[in-house]
Design a protein around this motif. Sequence first.
Motif, mmCIF file in Angstrom:
data_model
loop_
_atom_site.group_PDB
_atom_site.id
_atom_site.type_symbol
_atom_site.label_atom_id
_atom_site.label_comp_id
_atom_site.label_asym_id
_atom_site.label_seq_id
_atom_site.Cartn_x
_atom_site.Cartn_y
_atom_site.Cartn_z
ATOM 1 N N ASP A 37 0.812 -1.216 0.000
ATOM 2 C CA ASP A 37 0.000 0.000 0.000
ATOM 3 C C ASP A 37 0.850 1.272 0.000
ATOM 4 N N ALA A 38 2.183 1.120 -0.089
ATOM 5 C CA ALA A 38 3.080 2.272 -0.128
ATOM 6 C C ALA A 38 4.358 1.898 -0.862
ATOM 7 N N VAL A 39 5.033 2.918 -1.380
ATOM 8 C CA VAL A 39 6.287 2.716 -2.123
ATOM 9 C C VAL A 39 7.325 3.707 -1.624
ATOM 10 N N HIS A 40 8.518 3.201 -1.308
ATOM 11 C CA HIS A 40 9.671 4.044 -0.973
ATOM 12 C C HIS A 40 10.696 3.864 -2.088
ATOM 13 N N PRO A 41 11.181 4.951 -2.700
ATOM 14 C CA PRO A 41 12.086 4.809 -3.845
ATOM 15 C C PRO A 41 13.559 4.647 -3.491
ATOM 16 N N GLY A 42 13.929 4.785 -2.201
ATOM 17 C CA GLY A 42 15.350 4.746 -1.861
ATOM 18 C C GLY A 42 16.063 5.939 -2.443
ATOM 19 N N TYR A 43 17.250 5.705 -3.039
ATOM 20 C CA TYR A 43 17.925 6.771 -3.783
ATOM 21 C C TYR A 43 18.475 6.181 -5.063
ATOM 22 N N GLY A 44 18.695 7.026 -6.072
ATOM 23 C CA GLY A 44 19.072 6.516 -7.375
ATOM 24 C C GLY A 44 17.857 5.957 -8.094
#
Length: 667
Positions: free
Chosen positions: A76-83
């Motif tokens: 139900d959620a997305v974290h893109p990190g980095y890059g």
Amino acid sequence: MISRLLVANRGEIARRIFATCRALGIETVAVHSDADADAPFVAEADQAVHLPGNTPAETYLRIDLVLDAARKAGADAVHPGYGFLAENAEFATAVTDAGLTWVGPPAKAIAAMGDKMAAKALLAEAGVPMLPTWTDPDQVTGFPVLVKASAGGGGRGMRVVRDAAGLAEAIASARREAASAFGDGTVFIERYVERGRHVEVQIFGDRSGAVVALGARDCSIQRRHQKIVEEGPGVLPGEIRDRLYEAAVAAGRAVDYVGAGTVEFLLAPDGDVHFLEMNTRLQVEHPVTELTTGLDLVRLQLLVAEGEPLPEHLHGLVAARGYAIEVRLCAEEPAQGFRPATGTLHRFAIPGVDREFANLDRAGLRLDSGVVDGSVVGIHYDSMLAKVVAWAATRTEAARALAGALARAELHGVATNRDLLVRILRSAEFRAVDIDTGFLDRHPEVFAPLLPADQLPLVALAAALASAAGRRAAAPVLAGLPSGWRNVPAFPQVTRFTGADGEIEVHYRLDRTGALAEWSVRSTDDDATGDRPTVSLVEAAPDRVVLDVDGVRQAFRVRRVGSEVFVDGPVGATSLTALPRLPLPTAELAAGSLVAPLPGAVTRVHVAVGQRVAAGDLLLTLEAMKLEHPVLAPTDGVVADLPVPAGGQVETGAVLAVVNPLEEAQA
């Protein structure tokens, strides 16, 4: 409330986010390429979804595949990190349009800062100081300049140009590298400030409109315009720190910023501050700020994404607690132009680590790693293996603790920049804060290996004695006899290795008690090692050898994997390859052959067969780990063969070109 989070990234940042999710009771989902199927971050996720392929363009940059993975896993959620997609406004929009919670700044803010030229114009209006910038190379008014990618970061797509003659090629090369890394080849040109310091401010915003500064970091020591040493709160005059905070918060407010972001500046020697860029994501070096503030920035990201306001105590000046220094431990060979290294990481051990992916409650070491023993380092992704961070009461204590831990680390199977990092941290200039973005260019001495050349004979002897102990331990009969023992002493035993500088031959003989009766070491560079110290054998086991060297005991840790022998000694480490006693014949390469130093793809061929070239001329370009690596002519000559066309894939050792020296070509 977020209940199941998909991390659209890989490696150590995925593991870092998963660690906070576990603490908060949030379920986790990983996405992975073919190459990452057995990676630690995949094993640690509650669920994982395969993205077919290996290159970023096939996998981690595919918005459709990542969103489909979220749907399949019920995230139900997305974290893109980095890059990858972390600063992609289209991705942020697609996530929210899919009804998922986006753990990051609004797409509008990402878009505003993603076009770095438009960002400069916008923030200049907000009073943020800027460097002269151009998009048309014909308008450049002076040199040196820096060609920069408009999208992405991490030093990719950057080129320093010192005269007009090199500008066109630098722009073309930067465009190719940026397109490969970020899917966008747009570049611009900026005035280059000599001896500038790269300083940045961590900002955080919430949906109420609050934007706060959480501290500064100094990231001046860089290679290829990518940070490798990062520290905080940084040694900065109070007046400059105040200006940085003011400008960073103004930048955040100008775009209605929400979540974690970093505003980067160049601090000129005269004290002037110039905006570089704003990274609309969590930074690689965020552990520095976490350790000096006691905050969990990923936790704050998740809470703000859920609509929570920033805690009240963050709205004032957040005082730094102690000092933190982070280094990026990378798979690369600094002395070879930071050439990326590949292979199997047989051993990865950093001594004295107190926590992984988490804050410390006392002075110590933190490790954020994407690898473990047995991890395979391939060609498809960034070369960073881990971040090692020391936190202490003072900068001096943090640097000393970090250098000591790195020097004692066991890093077997893949070349790393460990020795370079230790020498930087121990240098007088670093201790005196005499640092800037050109530090490595001015200090070639830090590229020397930690292991002095005169210590190599002892290391080779230790490797030979450990190998002998291993053979005796595995012997089916008379295992207690010393290796090579005879009733009547005859010839010494001989063990041959190859090392970084050629072949090494160890001669030694043990007496009937197992004591070292005689020894010598010869290498391809000389007939003998010169004055030899007085050495006696204290202990020899397959994994440990202790020698008494002129009255001082020295212990060597030895690990063997196949024919590879890894030796970690008191002053440095090295790897050797044991040679067979009766080697099989091998095919010889044609004279003048240039071989691939690592697997990759030939992106461009700049010459033709029969063409005359001068030493240092660019023959072709090899791309690996998202970076371009030039292959240069080793001597004046004529190109005799180009067996790999543009677009061709090669493995390590493949012949890329053959250049006949000029005198041979004219014969």
